[in-house]
Design an enzyme around this catalytic site. Structure first.
Site, PDB file in Angstrom:
ATOM      1  N   ARG A  36     -45.892 -63.640   2.943  1.00  0.00           N
ATOM      2  CA  ARG A  36     -46.411 -63.209   4.254  1.00  0.00           C
ATOM      3  C   ARG A  36     -47.925 -63.332   4.326  1.00  0.00           C
ATOM      4  O   ARG A  36     -48.480 -63.601   5.391  1.00  0.00           O
ATOM      5  CB  ARG A  36     -45.979 -61.776   4.540  1.00  0.00           C
ATOM      6  N   LYS A 204     -23.266 -55.730   8.810  1.00  0.00           N
ATOM      7  CA  LYS A 204     -22.784 -54.976   9.962  1.00  0.00           C
ATOM      8  C   LYS A 204     -22.776 -55.763  11.253  1.00  0.00           C
ATOM      9  O   LYS A 204     -23.703 -56.507  11.543  1.00  0.00           O
ATOM     10  CB  LYS A 204     -23.660 -53.747  10.150  1.00  0.00           C
ATOM     11  N   GLY A 379     -35.474 -58.915  12.541  1.00  0.00           N
ATOM     12  CA  GLY A 379     -35.161 -58.209  13.792  1.00  0.00           C
ATOM     13  C   GLY A 379     -35.802 -58.893  14.986  1.00  0.00           C
ATOM     14  O   GLY A 379     -35.180 -59.041  16.038  1.00  0.00           O
TER      15      GLY A 379
END
Ligand code: AMP
Length: 399
Positions: A36, A204, A379
């Site tokens: 990063r 999930k 996300g």
């Protein structure tokens, strides 16, 4: 791209306040994986080369609004100092007189790294008033003449250093990294080359159901693997043994299967699975088709599914991949994920990898260079693909 980018800015002699994502893994005070930090270097070096000075802001971990030095940005600042040809100073705090003094003394070509912005609850805006968050953001804004954001990983959060600070600075632009993310993800959503194949996996359904639904509008084929596949199995009336299952999402999974039929989307579930008698690398393992027996759990896609999924990927001209095909952290259940990874790398497609675990799999297999774009935001890339406006992008100045 309808936002200002770093190249639109006149940087000479200016102080650039830049939000980066230095949320890196740290062990014994040393950065474990500097990906990063390296990813932010093009924007950082561009400012330095153009005779600007830099005030960098980032979060790291979850200090929950308190000054907890376990989450200091010192390791990241130390690593940055090794990577750039510039003086790098770590501020003792995020705001306050001492920090202000350091900012005022900053010379062109120098970098000041602020401490972890999440040392203040105002960053995330939890447990404080909107006025308090505004005051915090205003103080951050006072550190820069212009603002650049290169933190795609948190662009889906309306945090002070991303989406409030921008109210108090005239020119707010995207850095090179953010621009690249928007370009790749935007292109895929607007005009993907076909066939467009989405591979969705991971534990999930709940976190990914929206993206599956929205991809249904755009994709030709959706391949579903990982733990979430078993909720779809249940919706088809199959038994799943002890596999991961989200009972409260079974109905929704059924609706998605029906919607795929109506829309003519080729939604494929595993035709076989590797099932085990425990969640462990030492477990007894079988290949199972259809119903999964009581006491067994599906932990990877099976050999026929690998063939099926890889053949779909081989035909693709655009691939989006988010989430592993099984418990790839355990070697016996890693073949599905790594085979799909290889197929994406070998395919003649524009390939976009998002999500922490699929990115980790791509890196571990040494295939990152073969992908068109490895997203820095899990996300954020999901929300982008769902078509949701990301606050950290919306807040930038229109071009
Ligand atoms: P996510 O954060 O939803 O992308 O999930 C990633 C995690 O899902 C990884 O840690 C995998 O080990 C896990 N995972 C993938 N497939 C399965 C499975 N069949 N059963 C349990 N966990 C799984």
């Amino acid at each position: 791209m309808n936002k200002l980018t770093i190249k639109d800015l006149d940087i000479q002699g200016k102080r650039v306040l830049m939000r980066v994502d230095f949320n890196v893994p740290v062990k014994d005070g040393v950065v474990g994986d500097d990906t990063r930090i390296v990813a932010a270097l093009p924007s950082i070096n561009y400012v330095l080369k153009n005779s600007g000075s830099l005030v960098l802001m980032s979060h790291c971990g979850r200090p929950k609004g308190e000054k907890n030095m376990e989450f200091t940005l010192k390791p990241a600042a130390d690593r940055l100092a090794e990577l750039v040809d510039a003086k790098v100073t770590l501020a003792p705090d995020v705001i306050g007189d001492e920090v202000k003094g350091l900012v005022d003394g900053l010379q062109a070509g120098e970098i000041l790294v602020l401490e972890n912005v999440r040392f203040y609850k105002e960053e995330e805006g939890k447990g404080c008033t909107a006025e308090e968050q505004d005051a915090f953001a205003k103080e951050l804004a006072s550190y820069g003449d212009i603002y650049v954001s290169d933190a795609f990983g948190t662009a889906h959060r309306a945090h002070a250093s991303m989406a409030v600070v921008t109210k108090y600075i005239d020119q707010c632009a995207a850095g090179f990294l953010l621009e690249k993310e928007i370009e790749y993800l935007g292109k895929v959503l607007e005009s993907p080359e076909r066939p467009f194949v989405a591979i969705i996996g991971g534990a999930k359904i709940s976190g990914k159901i929206d993206v599956v639904t929205s991809l249904m509008e755009k994709c030709d084929t959706i391949l579903i693997g990982g733990g979430m596949a078993y909720t779809f199995f249940k919706a088809q009336g199959l038994t799943v043994g002890d596999s991961l299952l989200e009972e409260d999402k079974v109905e929704l999974a059924g609706d998605i299967l029906k919607l795929a039929e109506v829309k003519g989307v080729n939604l494929l579930l595993p035709v076989d699975n590797l099932v085990a008698d425990s969640f462990s690398a030492e477990a007894n393992i079988w290949v199972s088709e259809g119903d999964i027996k009581e006491g067994l759990m599906g932990l990877d896609i099976g050999p026929e599914t690998i063939k099926l999924f890889c053949s779909e990927v081989a035909k693709a001209k655009t691939v989006v991949w988010n989430g592993p095909m099984g418990c790839f952290e355990l070697e016996p259940f890693s073949k599905g994920t790594y085979s799909v990874c290889q197929a994406v790398a070998d395919s003649d497609s524009v390939s976009i990898i998002g999500g922490g675990d699929s990115v980790a799999a791509v890196k571990q297999s040494g295939l990152a260079e073969k992908m068109s774009h490895v997203s820095t935001g899990g996300g954020a890339s999901l929300e982008f693909m769902e078509g949701k406006p990301l606050p950290g992008i919306v807040a930038l100045t229109d071009a």
